[in-house]
Design a protein around this motif. Structure first.
Motif, PDB file in Angstrom:
ATOM      1  N   ASN A 222       0.819  -1.210   0.000  1.00 26.41           N
ATOM      2  CA  ASN A 222       0.000   0.000   0.000  1.00 26.41           C
ATOM      3  C   ASN A 222       0.857   1.266   0.000  1.00 26.41           C
ATOM      4  O   ASN A 222       0.677   2.164   0.828  1.00 26.41           O
ATOM      5  CB  ASN A 222      -0.953   0.013   1.199  1.00 26.41           C
ATOM      6  CG  ASN A 222      -2.046   1.061   1.037  1.00 26.41           C
ATOM      7  OD1 ASN A 222      -2.446   1.375  -0.073  1.00 26.41           O
ATOM      8  ND2 ASN A 222      -2.519   1.600   2.149  1.00 26.41           N
ATOM      9  N   LYS A 245      -1.248  -3.827  -3.250  1.00 23.84           N
ATOM     10  CA  LYS A 245      -2.019  -2.583  -3.191  1.00 23.84           C
ATOM     11  C   LYS A 245      -1.124  -1.418  -3.616  1.00 23.84           C
ATOM     12  O   LYS A 245      -0.075  -1.606  -4.216  1.00 23.84           O
ATOM     13  CB  LYS A 245      -2.612  -2.371  -1.800  1.00 23.84           C
ATOM     14  CG  LYS A 245      -3.567  -3.458  -1.352  1.00 23.84           C
ATOM     15  CD  LYS A 245      -4.120  -3.171   0.028  1.00 23.84           C
ATOM     16  CE  LYS A 245      -5.053  -4.270   0.488  1.00 23.84           C
ATOM     17  NZ  LYS A 245      -5.575  -4.033   1.846  1.00 23.84           N
ATOM     18  N   GLY A 280      -0.805  -5.237  -7.274  1.00 25.33           N
ATOM     19  CA  GLY A 280      -1.300  -3.871  -7.313  1.00 25.33           C
ATOM     20  C   GLY A 280      -1.325  -3.353  -8.735  1.00 25.33           C
ATOM     21  O   GLY A 280      -0.908  -4.031  -9.677  1.00 25.33           O
TER      22      GLY A 280
END
Length: 501
Positions: A222, A245, A280
């Motif tokens: 992320n 992510k 991702g």
């Protein structure tokens, strides 16, 4: 004039040497507590740095005086005001062992913590502090660690770790990563909403990461705009690099391999793990070599791009895959100028998928795998295939789960094959004879069975008659042309399996 300049330079050098020497003596009067060690080293580095800046020679703050005492608590180097402070954190100053003989985990983590909690200059993305380009310099050393290297807080960016080798110890936690930019690093992040990123603009450069068969190399979770450049990652059991992510992680000029080999390894059948695992979106892999792993690149996120990738991780004949696109129904992936070396590309239900200008060696090919029977917006063009005359198709359909029944805008054309069976969605054929019916069979070339959407043909006869002719049938990938009378004729046919010509 030149002599005067030379004399001035010599005098300035002697003065600097005396001042630095005096400063070093003041730093080490005989005893320095462990609490003040790192602070003292950084103050020394800062003072030396200030001497190279003309404006700072006359204005160095009194706290950096070479005659100041360490007996009283000194201010933190990060809290010094008005100092042109160099944000380069040398890990040996924290006690890291550059020979790799002893564990350097705590020293590396201390350097990382100081860098991450150092001065910031505004923000990048909202909630991401700009660390101003701070660097953690490994100084070309070889460091042994027993725990993953994590940033102590999330919400920071503009930081680089570079210039050395990091090796996992025998006690390194299994399935962990040497450098871990993961969600477990963000206890200090005050914004834990799903829309926030953990990190932005972290650069990992000029690193050799040896996982010692204890886990993976780099984990990026992320995060935004992460750069992995000129790295060598080996001896991983899970993933060399994991991206989950976030988006815009760029991996370039990097080498990955579970085992250090240059091909033809006698244990190739036993290679496991994945070189790069992209979970991702919007990432790029450029000029990367994956030389040993069961899967070179696993992709489960959209809008990723690959260029200059060389996969010889594990031959398809041994069960390996070069690039596996496991995102049926929305692929949105581009692969260009890459080299699939005895290992193939597999894509499930491809939608918006492009492969061009690639080289496939050793019967390596592209497998279109049906999960729900969908294939849409696929371009496989201008590639070179080289095989061993075993009849392997350059593009192969895997319809073991379901047949492809939703086929739209698929172009497989202009590929060059030697020693492999050419397959395409566009084909040309011709036939000569004397009669009323001419059949051209395209099954040997066309990719999809029983599918012709467009036909163009011409009929040429040397006689003086003008026979009526018609396209009679296109079923089973055979084109049938008929005339109303028997004539000698040559028939030329072009077919296309795509919706558009």
């Amino acid at each position: 004039m030149a002599r005067k300049s030379l004399a001035c330079s010599l005098l300035l050098g002697m003065a600097c040497s005396i001042v630095i020497g005096s400063y070093e003596e003041s730093l080490y009067p005989g005893t320095i507590s462990s609490d003040n060690y790192h602070e003292a080293i950084q103050r020394l580095q800062s003072f030396k740095f200030s001497l190279t800046t003309p404006d700072s020679i006359a204005s160095a703050p009194s706290s950096l005086s070479p005659f100041s005492s360490l007996s009283a608590p000194a201010p933190s180097p990060l809290s010094l005001q008005g100092v042109n402070y160099p944000r380069v954190y040398h890990v040996t100053s924290y006690g890291a062992d550059p020979t790799g003989s002893s564990d350097s985990t705590e020293a590396l983590l201390a350097a990382i913590e100081d860098a991450a909690k150092g001065p910031s200059e505004g923000y990048l993305m909202q909630g991401i502090k700009n660390l101003g380009g701070s660097q953690i310099n490994l100084e070309g050393g070889n460091y042994l660690i027993s725990q993953p290297l994590r940033l102590p807080v999330a919400g920071v960016g503009n930081l680089m770790i570079h210039g050395g080798t990091i090796r996992a110890s025998d006690g390194f936690p299994a399935d962990s990563y040497i450098i871990d930019l993961s969600s477990s690093s963000n206890e200090g992040n005050i914004d834990n909403s799903s829309d926030s990123y953990n990190f932005e603009y972290i650069t990992l450069k000029d690193l050799l990461l040896d996982s010692n068969f204890r886990g993976g190399g780099i984990s990026v979770i992320n995060s935004l705009r992460i750069s992995i450049d000129n790295c060598y990652i080996t001896h991983f059991t899970t993933n060399g690099i994991l991206v989950e992510k976030g988006h815009e992680t760029y991996i370039r000029n990097t080498f990955l391999g579970q085992h250090i080999t240059a091909g033809g390894d006698k244990n190739e059948r036993n290679f496991s793990g994945t070189g790069i695992n992209l979970q991702g979106n919007d990432n790029a892999v450029t000029d990367v070599v994956i030389f040993s792993a069961a899967i070179g690149i696993m992709v489960t996120g959209q809008a990723n791009a690959f260029s200059g990738v060389h996969c010889y991780n594990k031959a398809t004949g041994f069960g390996g895959t070069g690039i596996y696109l496991k995102l049926p129904g929305l692929t949105q992936t581009r692969i260009v100028n890459s080299y699939m070396d005895y290992t193939n590309i597999v894509v499930e239900d491809p939608v918006q998928f492009h492969v061009s200008s690639c080289f496939f060696l050793g019967d390596a090919n592209i497998v279109l795998k049906s999960k729900n029977g969908v294939i849409n917006g696929v371009d496989i063009v201008d590639n070179i295939f080289s095989g061993s005359d075993h009849g392997v198709e350059i593009v192969q359909l895997d319809q073991s789960n379901n047949p492809f029944n939703q086929i739209e805008r698929v172009t497989v054309d202009r590929n060059n094959a030697r020693g492999m069976k050419l397959k395409a969605t566009v084909a040309k054929g011709s036939i000569q004879g004397n009669g009323t019916s001419w059949t051209v069979d395209f099954n040997n070339v066309l990719l999809f069975p029983n599918l012709i959407k467009h036909v163009q043909y011409s009929l040429s006869t040397p006689g003086s008659t003008f026979p009526n002719h018609i396209l009679r049938n296109v079923s089973e990938n055979r084109v049938v042309i008929e005339t109303n009378e028997a004539v000698p004729a040559s028939v030329f046919v072009t077919v296309d399996q795509s919706e558009t010509s």
